[in-house]
Scaffold this motif. Structure first.
Motif, PDB file in Angstrom:
ATOM      1  N   ALA A 167      -2.063   5.538  -2.551  1.00 28.74           N
ATOM      2  CA  ALA A 167      -3.104   4.517  -2.709  1.00 28.74           C
ATOM      3  C   ALA A 167      -4.476   5.067  -2.317  1.00 28.74           C
ATOM      4  N   VAL A 210       0.878  -1.173   0.000  1.00 28.28           N
ATOM      5  CA  VAL A 210       0.000   0.000   0.000  1.00 28.28           C
ATOM      6  C   VAL A 210       0.916   1.224   0.000  1.00 28.28           C
ATOM      7  N   PHE A 230      -4.384   3.135   7.048  1.00 30.94           N
ATOM      8  CA  PHE A 230      -4.724   1.815   6.510  1.00 30.94           C
ATOM      9  C   PHE A 230      -5.016   0.842   7.645  1.00 30.94           C
ATOM     10  N   TYR A 290      -8.462  -1.079   8.041  1.00 33.55           N
ATOM     11  CA  TYR A 290      -8.381  -2.524   7.776  1.00 33.55           C
ATOM     12  C   TYR A 290      -8.852  -3.316   8.992  1.00 33.55           C
ATOM     13  N   ALA A 307      -7.986  -0.168  -1.252  1.00 29.21           N
ATOM     14  CA  ALA A 307      -6.961  -1.099  -0.762  1.00 29.21           C
ATOM     15  C   ALA A 307      -7.497  -1.959   0.373  1.00 29.21           C
ATOM     16  N   ASN A 351      -4.116  -2.657  -7.739  1.00 32.27           N
ATOM     17  CA  ASN A 351      -5.366  -1.999  -7.312  1.00 32.27           C
ATOM     18  C   ASN A 351      -6.562  -2.945  -7.277  1.00 32.27           C
ATOM     19  N   CYS A 355      -7.861  -5.968   0.260  1.00 33.93           N
ATOM     20  CA  CYS A 355      -6.986  -6.694   1.181  1.00 33.93           C
ATOM     21  C   CYS A 355      -7.763  -7.538   2.189  1.00 33.93           C
ATOM     22  N   ILE A 391      -7.122   4.345  -0.145  1.00 33.91           N
ATOM     23  CA  ILE A 391      -7.125   3.487   1.047  1.00 33.91           C
ATOM     24  C   ILE A 391      -8.386   2.629   1.126  1.00 33.91           C
ATOM     25  N   PHE A 429      -0.943  -1.234  -4.466  1.00 33.31           N
ATOM     26  CA  PHE A 429      -2.012  -0.240  -4.504  1.00 33.31           C
ATOM     27  C   PHE A 429      -1.389   1.140  -4.657  1.00 33.31           C
ATOM     28  N   SER A 430      -1.697   1.795  -5.791  1.00 31.08           N
ATOM     29  CA  SER A 430      -1.201   3.137  -6.096  1.00 31.08           C
ATOM     30  C   SER A 430      -2.104   3.725  -7.160  1.00 31.08           C
ATOM     31  N   VAL A 477       2.856  -1.586   4.287  1.00 29.70           N
ATOM     32  CA  VAL A 477       2.235  -0.269   4.147  1.00 29.70           C
ATOM     33  C   VAL A 477       3.285   0.806   4.441  1.00 29.70           C
TER      34      VAL A 477
END
Length: 458
Positions: A243, A239, A280, A284, A248, A417, A252, A245, A394-395, A272
């Protein structure tokens, strides 16, 4: 030694069925019959093989309600995820049937004073040793490519999903596949070496752990037989600072709990960058805490049990060892007091080298959060692994992510992604301790063929 094998429902711990194993002589007879079937099968056209293969795929989907219940009962996959496995099998069957003729077509090459052809010819009986986590897909993945190439197939399936193996035999028979082109071997573990060393068996393909893969490769190598190995992994999902978020986090979470976290290409290590780490982690963790385990036969269940008691106990031991070595458990991490082999969603933080959560493969719903200084550090951490099967980035700078994935990520497959697993038209396989060889995308059809040179003087 007992001559029977029990299948056990991991949601209840209760025995489902008992299967009798075959004798050494019966095993030898099966191998010979599979070779005899090859002598006819290899002469059939791609169109003829393809029509039968398409029918196999269609029957898997036509019977998906019954087969989904069987998958759920034997290995605990949430019932709402099982049809997707069978639909993927159909996609593989159709793609292989449609494209084998072009992938395996004769190729013209230059030759001084003449002309040359390269022809890709089948070699014979291929032995597959397959795991339980995708009990239909794992078999279809190697079987269909080899059958379309003109080889015949033996299957030693994981004993806890022998009902699925039996159902596959029935599907092949119903599709009109000639007898003994696809044969399931109901054998004890110690009988497998007889198959590998048999003169009629020309190749071995295995999906499972790196430790077992080494043994199988060594045994096949002793007899100068080619292997394809699809082994474990601890895939890193990166990440980066730019990203999205929310995107992501969603990917994830799915990537960690899909199939109860028991997927070789599951997202396992979440690397990350410092700039967005807390953001994140908090999002998450909040989303993972919402995932509760339950009866896998309930359509609303997101997370079912671990497939076997020993696997659940091993997963818990890895979590405990990681915590003892300094990881912080943010949620989960306790074996529930109830029947079945359940394990809760678990998130570990402060994960560092030397811990199972960093170095090993945790085959279940356990996520490892790892903080990286920046993008370069994130790639370093991702590649700091003996494994190299899959991974993710992820970007919002898609081109930059593409360059990182292509040029710097030392792994066989990368999702950008999103979270993807196998695709019929793309190569599947890894590097380092994740094995070698490729399946899907036409690559699997060329793993066990004789690419033969014909040099013709003019």
């Amino acid at each position: 030694m007992s001559n029977s094998v029990k299948t056990i429902n991991p949601a209840t711990g209760k025995v489902i069925r008992e299967f009798e194993t075959i004798s050494d002589q019966q095993l030898q007879d099966k191998i010979e019959k599979t070779h005899e079937a090859f002598l006819d099968w290899k002469q059939r056209s791609f169109d003829e093989r393809g029509a039968l293969i398409r029918k196999v795929g269609d029957l898997l989907v036509e019977n998906q309600d019954r087969l989904s219940k069987l998958i759920t009962e034997e290995m605990g996959k949430p019932i709402n995820q099982a049809p997707g496995e069978l639909q993927l099998c159909q996609g593989i069957c159709h793609y292989s049937a449609d494209n084998a003729a072009s992938f395996l077509a004769d190729e013209e090459r230059d030759l001084p004073g003449g002309r040359a052809l390269v022809s890709h010819q089948p070699i014979g009986v291929i032995f597959g040793i397959q795991p339980w986590n995708f009990p239909f897909y794992q078999v279809i993945r190697y079987t269909i490519a080899n059958l379309m190439a003109g080889n015949t197939v033996l299957l030693k399936h994981a004993p806890n999903v022998w009902g699925c193996a039996e159902a596959l035999e029935d599907i092949f028979r119903e599709a009109g596949m000639p007898e003994n082109v696809f044969n399931v071997l109901y054998i004890q573990e110690d009988q497998a070496s007889q198959v590998t060393e048999h003169k009629r068996v020309r190749g071995v393909t295995f999906t499972g752990s790196a430790a077992t893969g080494r043994k199988i490769a060594a045994a096949a190598g002793e007899h100068l037989k080619k292997t394809v190995l699809e082994l474990g992994s601890n895939d890193a999902f990166l990440v980066l600072e730019d990203a999205d978020i929310d995107k992501a986090v969603d990917a994830c979470v799915t990537g960690r709990i899909n199939n109860n976290g028991q997927t070789c290409v599951a997202a396992k290590r979440f690397v990350v960058v410092d700039a967005v780490y807390e953001q994140f982690r908090d999002a998450y963790l909040a989303k993972m805490k919402q995932v509760e385990f339950g009866d896998p036969s309930d359509e609303n269940t997101q997370l079912g049990p671990i497939a076997r008691e020993d696997l659940r106990d091993n997963l818990h031991a890895q979590v405990k060892e990681s915590i003892e070595k300094g990881a912080t458990c943010l949620t989960g991490g306790e074996v529930p007091d109830r029947e079945g082999y359940f394990y809760p969603v678990t998130v570990l933080e402060n994960v560092t080298p030397g811990m199972p959560a960093y170095d090993g493969e945790l085959f279940g719903p356990v996520a490892s959060l790892i903080r990286a200084k920046d993008e370069a550090d994130a790639i370093r951490i991702a590649n700091d692994s003996v494994y190299g099967l899959g991974g993710g980035i992820f970007s919002e700078d898609e081109k930059r992510a593409e360059r990182l994935a292509r040029d710097h990520f030392d792994t066989g497959m990368v999702s950008i992604n999103g979270y993807y697993i196998a695709q019929p038209n793309l190569p599947f396989g890894g590097v380092k301790d994740s094995g070698y060889g490729r399946e899907h995308g036409g690559f699997g059809m060329r793993e066990f063929v004789n690419s033969k040179s014909l040099m013709i003087a003019q």
